[in-house]
Design a protein around this motif. Structure first.
Motif, PDB file in Angstrom:
ATOM      1  N   GLY A  83      87.312  -8.496 145.281  1.00 14.53           N
ATOM      2  CA  GLY A  83      88.479  -7.934 144.602  1.00 14.53           C
ATOM      3  C   GLY A  83      89.278  -8.997 143.879  1.00 14.53           C
ATOM      4  N   TRP A  84      88.565  -9.956 143.297  1.00 12.47           N
ATOM      5  CA  TRP A  84      89.204 -11.099 142.659  1.00 12.47           C
ATOM      6  C   TRP A  84      88.972 -11.088 141.155  1.00 12.47           C
ATOM      7  CZ3 TRP A  84      86.909 -14.993 139.761  1.00 12.47           C
ATOM      8  CH2 TRP A  84      87.717 -16.098 139.445  1.00 12.47           C
ATOM      9  N   GLU A  85      89.977 -11.495 140.397  1.00  8.35           N
ATOM     10  CA  GLU A  85      89.850 -11.687 138.954  1.00  8.35           C
ATOM     11  C   GLU A  85      90.576 -12.972 138.574  1.00  8.35           C
ATOM     12  OE1 GLU A  85      88.184 -10.017 136.673  1.00  8.35           O
ATOM     13  OE2 GLU A  85      87.483  -8.445 138.040  1.00  8.35           O
ATOM     14  N   PRO A  86      90.087 -13.676 137.574  1.00  6.59           N
ATOM     15  CA  PRO A  86      90.727 -14.940 137.190  1.00  6.59           C
ATOM     16  C   PRO A  86      92.017 -14.726 136.408  1.00  6.59           C
ATOM     17  CG  PRO A  86      88.909 -14.484 135.711  1.00  6.59           C
ATOM     18  CD  PRO A  86      88.864 -13.423 136.783  1.00  6.59           C
ATOM     19  N   LYS A  87      92.919 -15.662 136.541  1.00 12.71           N
ATOM     20  CA  LYS A  87      94.138 -15.671 135.733  1.00 12.71           C
ATOM     21  C   LYS A  87      93.800 -15.957 134.273  1.00 12.71           C
ATOM     22  CE  LYS A  87      98.479 -18.306 135.239  1.00 12.71           C
ATOM     23  NZ  LYS A  87      99.310 -19.393 135.839  1.00 12.71           N
ATOM     24  N   TYR A  88      92.823 -16.844 134.079  1.00 15.64           N
ATOM     25  CA  TYR A  88      92.381 -17.205 132.727  1.00 15.64           C
ATOM     26  C   TYR A  88      90.971 -16.668 132.513  1.00 15.64           C
ATOM     27  CZ  TYR A  88      96.326 -20.408 133.114  1.00 15.64           C
ATOM     28  OH  TYR A  88      97.583 -20.935 133.293  1.00 15.64           O
ATOM     29  N   PRO A  89      90.829 -15.513 131.862  1.00 15.85           N
ATOM     30  CA  PRO A  89      89.516 -14.872 131.722  1.00 15.85           C
ATOM     31  C   PRO A  89      88.552 -15.594 130.799  1.00 15.85           C
ATOM     32  CG  PRO A  89      91.184 -13.636 130.524  1.00 15.85           C
ATOM     33  CD  PRO A  89      91.906 -14.678 131.303  1.00 15.85           C
ATOM     34  N   SER A  90      89.046 -16.563 130.044  1.00 16.07           N
ATOM     35  CA  SER A  90      88.166 -17.349 129.177  1.00 16.07           C
ATOM     36  C   SER A  90      88.882 -18.634 128.774  1.00 16.07           C
ATOM     37  CB  SER A  90      87.779 -16.565 127.928  1.00 16.07           C
ATOM     38  OG  SER A  90      88.896 -16.401 127.071  1.00 16.07           O
ATOM     39  N   PHE A  91      88.108 -19.592 128.281  1.00 16.61           N
ATOM     40  CA  PHE A  91      88.679 -20.847 127.785  1.00 16.61           C
ATOM     41  C   PHE A  91      89.554 -20.573 126.571  1.00 16.61           C
ATOM     42  CE2 PHE A  91      88.038 -25.010 125.473  1.00 16.61           C
ATOM     43  CZ  PHE A  91      88.774 -25.790 126.347  1.00 16.61           C
ATOM     44  N   ALA A  92      89.108 -19.653 125.721  1.00 20.52           N
ATOM     45  CA  ALA A  92      89.897 -19.300 124.548  1.00 20.52           C
ATOM     46  C   ALA A  92      91.235 -18.700 124.942  1.00 20.52           C
ATOM     47  CB  ALA A  92      89.112 -18.328 123.667  1.00 20.52           C
ATOM     48  N   HIS A  93      91.227 -17.843 125.947  1.00 21.54           N
ATOM     49  CA  HIS A  93      92.474 -17.238 126.432  1.00 21.54           C
ATOM     50  C   HIS A  93      93.416 -18.308 126.947  1.00 21.54           C
ATOM     51  CE1 HIS A  93      95.069 -15.302 129.478  1.00 21.54           C
ATOM     52  NE2 HIS A  93      95.047 -14.260 128.679  1.00 21.54           N
ATOM     53  N   PHE A  94      92.881 -19.276 127.689  1.00 18.25           N
ATOM     54  CA  PHE A  94      93.691 -20.373 128.200  1.00 18.25           C
ATOM     55  C   PHE A  94      94.344 -21.145 127.065  1.00 18.25           C
ATOM     56  CE2 PHE A  94      93.685 -25.004 128.957  1.00 18.25           C
ATOM     57  CZ  PHE A  94      94.710 -25.082 129.891  1.00 18.25           C
TER      58      PHE A  94
END
Length: 321
Positions: free
Chosen positions: A305-316
């Motif tokens: 049930g985990w998802e990243p805060k930063y879904p991609s390098f571009a998003h970051f």
């Protein structure tokens, strides 16, 4: 159940051992390890100084290798468990002052103690020791078996080098092919023997740390630009590790990545597009080095049930892909 008593070593941190700016917070010596008693329910630390008694409680955590990732794990663990005690085992005393100011109780690896902890995470890299598997075995012996034992490994052991798809079930590189993967796989074997969990992490990064930052400062890199790279932000690696610790799982292997694999060239194009860096990358010049893999950890995300805060390098970086 009866009570067992034993005595371990002391480490005292006097006001003379820390920087002047932090001295007001430490007017008396701080005992990190003292004599302790434990029963079936808890481990009690009895201080022989004026600090009184402390408890190794049900949510206390030992971090072996409290570096960049380990310190973020500590921060997130404390958010989940206010009032817990966090300990950091190090191979030198160079950064003990910093750890104290972060609320982490540091102790030197060579300090002998029989103290055990309900939660243990091993974040130290193999470059710091000649016996990585042996160090992990010692860390496992510091776990009391009640909460979780987690080892932050690498995605390198997955046997894929043609830029093809790779997930949690992809076979690993056979022992004997690569010294690097041999070290990791032997370390993972120890963790699983102790019924701990492994999280294989993709390339860790933050703004001033990671492959992109290294390449940017190199300027020109002798590596092929089409090699696929997989990434996960340090904060996301920490939150994933904490999630696994909290689940109290046994004998499992998980994968940590952002599910947005990029070629080396795409990574550096995004760096340039972001406008967040002063330096200019010149390019990749390699043509014959191995390709990479495209990691996908959908199974890990679904189970935990985990998802990243930063879904991609571009998003970051704040740019469109």
């Amino acid at each position: 159940m009866g009570t067992i008593s034993c005595v371990s070593n002391f480490i005292f941190l006097s006001k003379n051992s820390i920087s002047p700016s932090s001295q007001p917070f430490f007017k008396k010596p701080i005992p990190i390890f003292q004599s302790f008693n434990f029963s079936s329910s808890s481990l009690q630390v009895s201080a022989s100084s004026t600090s009184g008694k402390a408890m190794v409680g049900e949510n206390d955590l030992l971090i072996v290798g409290p570096g960049v990732l380990g310190r973020l794990v500590a921060e997130k663990w404390r958010e989940e468990h206010p009032g817990c005690q966090i300990y950091g085992q190090t191979v030198t005393t160079d950064h003990h002052n910093e750890l104290i100011l972060l609320g982490i109780n540091p102790f030197f690896k060579e300090t002998k103690t029989d103290q055990k902890f309900p939660y243990v995470i091993f974040c130290a890299p193999p470059s710091k020791t000649p016996d990585y598997a042996g160090d992990i075995r010692l860390a496992a012996l510091s776990w009391n078996g009640e909460g979780s034992f987690v080892f932050t490994s690498s995605s390198a052991p997955y046997d894929c080098n043609d830029n093809g798809p790779c997930d949690e079930d992809t076979p690993t590189v056979p022992i004997g092919r690569s010294p690097r993967t041999d070290t990791l796989l032997k370390a993972e074997k120890v963790v699983l023997e102790f019924d701990g969990c492994v999280v294989r992490l993709a390339g860790l990064y933050k703004m001033d740390r990671g492959a992109h930052f290294y390449w940017l400062h190199k300027g020109t890199v002798d590596a092929r630009p089409d090699h696929i790279l997989n990434l996960i932000h340090y904060e996301d690696a920490a939150s994933l590790s904490v999630t696994i610790l909290k689940k109290k799982l046994r004998g499992r292997i998980f994968l940590g990545c952002d599910n947005h694999p990029l070629s080396r060239q795409e990574v550096m194009d995004l760096v340039d597009k972001s406008g967040k860096f002063d330096k200019k990358f010149q390019g990749f010049t390699g043509t014959s080095d191995p390709l990479g893999k495209k990691l996908n950890n959908s199974n890990t995300r679904k189970e935990l049930g985990w998802e990243p805060k930063y879904p991609s390098f571009a998003h970051f970086l704040g740019v469109s892909e």
